[in-house]
Design an enzyme around this catalytic site. Structure first.
Site, PDB file in Angstrom:
ATOM      1  N   LYS A   1      36.872  10.531 -31.514  1.00 32.84           N
ATOM      2  CA  LYS A   1      36.865  10.945 -30.105  1.00 32.84           C
ATOM      3  C   LYS A   1      37.999  10.210 -29.409  1.00 32.84           C
ATOM      4  O   LYS A   1      38.113   8.994 -29.518  1.00 32.84           O
ATOM      5  CB  LYS A   1      35.511  10.569 -29.492  1.00 32.84           C
ATOM      6  CG  LYS A   1      35.447  10.663 -27.981  1.00 32.84           C
ATOM      7  CD  LYS A   1      34.031  10.397 -27.478  1.00 32.84           C
ATOM      8  CE  LYS A   1      33.982  10.260 -25.969  1.00 32.84           C
ATOM      9  NZ  LYS A   1      32.615  10.204 -25.440  1.00 32.84           N
TER      10      LYS A   1
HETATM   11  C1  R5P Z   1      32.044   5.004 -23.712  1.00 29.52           C
HETATM   12  O1  R5P Z   1      33.171   4.807 -23.881  1.00 29.52           O
HETATM   13  C2  R5P Z   1      31.319   6.228 -24.106  1.00 29.52           C
HETATM   14  O2  R5P Z   1      31.944   6.965 -25.021  1.00 29.52           O
HETATM   15  C3  R5P Z   1      30.828   6.876 -22.861  1.00 29.52           C
HETATM   16  O3  R5P Z   1      29.665   6.265 -22.460  1.00 29.52           O
HETATM   17  C4  R5P Z   1      30.752   8.340 -22.755  1.00 29.52           C
HETATM   18  O4  R5P Z   1      30.591   8.990 -23.958  1.00 29.52           O
HETATM   19  C5  R5P Z   1      31.905   8.800 -21.946  1.00 29.52           C
HETATM   20  O5  R5P Z   1      31.787  10.115 -21.517  1.00 29.52           O
HETATM   21  P1  R5P Z   1      32.596  10.614 -20.241  1.00 29.52           P
HETATM   22  O6  R5P Z   1      33.803   9.770 -20.122  1.00 29.52           O
HETATM   23  O7  R5P Z   1      32.925  12.041 -20.547  1.00 29.52           O
HETATM   24  O8  R5P Z   1      31.693  10.488 -19.052  1.00 29.52           O
END
Ligand code: R5P
Length: 302
Positions: free
Chosen positions: A201
């Site tokens: 990711k």
């Molecule tokens: C932290 O880095 C995690 O990956 C997050 O908590 C989360 O998955 C981030 O998702 P978004 O930035 O789309 O809110």
């Protein structure tokens, strides 16, 4: 004792035995269980995924939009191919009738009050299997204070995952002072894939995202990041997909939208149906309006 089988004739001698390649980049040599788990995350028909990220509480507590996951997130679940979350929220709040992929946050430790890169492995493989996880997610802090420790967390999970057929998602985490450019993400994503992550990711960058995707030998999913206007989030998703991402792992840009159910469907349109940003935004507006109408009807009936 069953009666003896009569000799069959259906050997289809004129047809070569089918040997199919697996649909995900770099994944053909994985074992059956791992491929099957990845097929719960990525839709085999499109090769892409909409992961709904709701794991924020593992370091920052009840994030805006996630205060009551039972109220705000459960209604979004039918539109998510996969949920990315902690085992605590999974056990307490997510109905076990959910049949999409479950990606469990498997690293943690420091809160937002400390150095976030100082993480350890936070889930045992046995518990992940008990929870029927489709993958485990681990944060990797390339360039961070605890870079080596976070890479070691990932490689330990990759080794455990290999024993049990559990894919590992490496999440490239960017520290506050780091430059978010294609050069950095090429480095971070490639390190994760070289050291064994089954998918990665990472954030979208305007310049050169296609080189990040091309130089990463496993599927990439685009991270959402902080809330931006819906059209911008749809445009970013569209570009990432067209430039080589195999989906999105998006949280705040969905659940902090003023119409999350409409937004997640618009994101699906971009990811699975190649909708252009404007088309997806029109879909968002239509669905938002329809949602508002039916909410009015419901409250008039009360
Ligand atoms: C932290 O880095 C995690 O990956 C997050 O908590 C989360 O998955 C981030 O998702 P978004 O930035 O789309 O809110």
């Amino acid at each position: 004792m069953p009666e003896a089988d009569k000799e069959g004739k259906n050997y289809f001698l004129d047809q070569p035995v089918t040997t199919e390649g697996f649909f995900l980049k770099g994944s053909n040599s994985l074992d059956w269980g791992m491929k099957n788990r990845l097929s719960k995350i990525f839709n085999p028909a499109t090769g892409r995924t909409v992961m709904l990220a709701i794991d924020h509480g593992y370091f920052q507590g009840p994030t805006t939009g996630l205060e009551r996951i039972d109220v705000t997130i459960v209604p979004l679940m039918p539109y998510a191919d996969t949920l990315m979350l902690t085992r605590g929220i999974l056990r307490t709040t997510i109905p076990p009738t959910y049949t999409g992929g479950i990606v469990i946050r498997a690293s943690g430790g420091p809160s937002i009050l400390k150095d976030l890169s100082n993480e350890q492995i936070a889930v045992d493989m046995e518990d992940a299997l008990r929870l029927n996880a489709a993958a485990l997610a681990v944060q990797v802090f390339i360039g961070g204070t605890f870079e080596t420790q976070s890479v070691h967390n990932m490689t330990r999970l990759v080794d455990m995952g290999a024993r049990f057929g559990m894919p590992i998602l490496a999440v490239t985490a960017v520290g506050k002072d780091m430059v978010r450019d294609a050069r950095y993400f090429r480095l971070a994503c490639r390190i994760c894939a070289e050291l064994g992550a089954q998918y990665v990711k990472t954030y979208y960058v305007e310049e050169g995202f296609e080189t990040v995707a091309a130089s990463c030998p496993v599927p990439l999913v685009m991270a959402g990041g902080k809330k931006i206007p819906e059209l911008d989030a749809l445009t970013m998703s569209y570009r990432a997909i067209q430039e080589g991402a195999a989906g999105v792992d998006m949280g705040r840009n969905i659940f902090q939208s003023d119409a999350p159910i409409a937004m997640i469907q618009a994101v699906r349109g971009v990811v699975h149906d190649n909708l252009k940003p404007k088309q997806a935004y029109e879909l968002f507006l239509e669905l938002r309006q329809a949602g508002e109408k039916s909410a009015k009807k419901r409250s008039a009936k009360k």
